[in-house]
Design an enzyme around this catalytic site. Sequence first.
Site, PDB file in Angstrom:
ATOM      1  N   GLU A 135       0.800  -1.220   0.000  1.00  0.00           N
ATOM      2  CA  GLU A 135       0.000   0.000   0.000  1.00  0.00           C
ATOM      3  C   GLU A 135       0.840   1.281   0.000  1.00  0.00           C
ATOM      4  O   GLU A 135       0.834   2.045   0.979  1.00  0.00           O
ATOM      5  CB  GLU A 135      -0.981  -0.028   1.186  1.00  0.00           C
ATOM      6  CG  GLU A 135      -1.894  -1.251   1.146  1.00  0.00           C
ATOM      7  CD  GLU A 135      -2.912  -1.311   2.291  1.00  0.00           C
ATOM      8  OE1 GLU A 135      -2.811  -0.504   3.222  1.00  0.00           O
ATOM      9  OE2 GLU A 135      -3.812  -2.169   2.223  1.00  0.00           O
ATOM     10  N   GLU A 160      -5.063  -8.790  -0.227  1.00  0.00           N
ATOM     11  CA  GLU A 160      -5.693  -8.609   1.089  1.00  0.00           C
ATOM     12  C   GLU A 160      -7.192  -8.434   0.909  1.00  0.00           C
ATOM     13  O   GLU A 160      -7.636  -7.715   0.010  1.00  0.00           O
ATOM     14  CB  GLU A 160      -5.189  -7.338   1.809  1.00  0.00           C
ATOM     15  CG  GLU A 160      -3.857  -7.462   2.473  1.00  0.00           C
ATOM     16  CD  GLU A 160      -3.448  -6.205   3.232  1.00  0.00           C
ATOM     17  OE1 GLU A 160      -4.341  -5.442   3.682  1.00  0.00           O
ATOM     18  OE2 GLU A 160      -2.236  -5.984   3.357  1.00  0.00           O
TER      19      GLU A 160
HETATM   20  O1  IFM Z   1      -4.237  -3.901   8.858  1.00  0.00           O
HETATM   21  C1  IFM Z   1      -4.210  -3.295   7.620  1.00  0.00           C
HETATM   22  C2  IFM Z   1      -2.953  -3.697   6.880  1.00  0.00           C
HETATM   23  O2  IFM Z   1      -1.807  -3.341   7.581  1.00  0.00           O
HETATM   24  C3  IFM Z   1      -2.889  -3.032   5.517  1.00  0.00           C
HETATM   25  N1  IFM Z   1      -4.130  -3.186   4.787  1.00  0.00           N
HETATM   26  C4  IFM Z   1      -5.358  -2.910   5.477  1.00  0.00           C
HETATM   27  C5  IFM Z   1      -5.406  -3.676   6.789  1.00  0.00           C
HETATM   28  C6  IFM Z   1      -6.740  -3.404   7.509  1.00  0.00           C
HETATM   29  O3  IFM Z   1      -6.864  -2.059   7.811  1.00  0.00           O
END
Ligand code: IFM
Length: 457
Positions: free
Chosen positions: A169, A362
Amino acid sequence: MTETAWIRFPKDFLWGAATSAYQIEGGWNEDGRGPSIWDHFCRQPGRVQTGENGDSAADHYHRWAEDVDLMSQIGLKAYRFSVAWTRILPTGAGAVNKAGLDFYDRLVDALLEKGITPYPTLFHYDLPQPLQDRGGWPNRDTAKLFGDYAAVIGARLGDRVDHWITHNEPWVTAFLGHLTGEHAPGQRNPFATVAATHHVLLSHGYALQALRAAAKRPLQVGAALNLSPSYPASSAPTDQKAVQFTDGFINRIILDPLLKGRYPEDFTSSWVWRWLERGLGRRSRQLIQADDLKVIAAPMDFVGVNYYTRAVVRYLPVVQSMQTRPKDSEYSQMWEIYPPGLYDLLTRLHKEYGHANWLVSENGVPVPDVVAADGGVHDPDRIRYLRNHILQVQRALAAGVPVSGYFVWSLLDNFEWVYGYGRRFGLVYVDFATKQRTLKDSGKWYAQVIRDNGLQA
Ligand code: IFM
């Protein structure tokens, strides 16, 4: 009698789960680990809502073997974790910490022994504090040093690890860290944000080169991007304008340089960008130097998509776009739950960027889980969330989008940044006082999905 149809996934579809170093490891000052910006940030009053930190987190640093056993019990095909830069190079550059390399070496071997493909991520927000003291991501030198760090870890693990993620990210690193100040280092500075964006992307390009060179063999390298499809709050043409703005601001600002080799026009024509370029120019250091975009846009082997929610936006003069909260929708502790957004996003990405390998790196939901009297953790809401999103991945596959895998966020309950331990995302419940693990119902359900390589519609 009608039979419910089975939805099956491609034969080698990669079912995984993800975590990150600061969120689960703990052991914050052990075996030579240096301080990161999150160690510092958490100690500043008011930064983390609960006043908590990742000092001991889920204690994965000591319980990694038990965690690998849990992954094996779930039947994971792949595990995405992040490497703490500060364990490898405690000050960010220079002296290498052998104990840090040994830790990830052991973890990788244990995963491979169980047939679980490791997907290490090189950066998941935890910049070494000494590099922050030298300017952090807004300083171009950090990008170069990230490449050096990638070379060190690539040389140690590149003989066994085939798949690598450079950044998790990049937008969050740049924007939440330097514009809204919600994340470390907690700045609120548009100029720092633009410079950080460019240098994080540049560092991705350097890391990609460094990993490949260090491993001396072909690797699969990508990045995991937080992406959110945008929708208008009404049929007013101005709201369509807001959609365009939001899409540029969150998605295209990262996707375009990586996949098209240029920044989106609506961003580079903004006053912040032009002002910054002029300012840097006066100091005779251009922000975007010759060949930077070529480095950034070097072909990736897969593109990771982190999807949680959508943005529904309304036009507002000056700020251009304001996020709304649609009525009659369902919400988790954090965001609107909107599974079709994942389909819309994947099909749009495929159409516009045409990459041959998309990976849902994710997807998950926070639920206020508790251990029930029977000792189990019953989380039907998470099962429903995961199921509905997995079905959207299948829809995207059926529409011809090449999606090679799906990673649940997260394997373990963990430290959810500004929310501390108050947001549980895991397939595995962690009692943060005792560090005891309990496989949730969702973990058992996911194990069945993996065994069946699909689910019933
Ligand atoms: O926990 C975070 C992660 O570190 C990065 N992506 C989103 C997740 C949920 O907020």
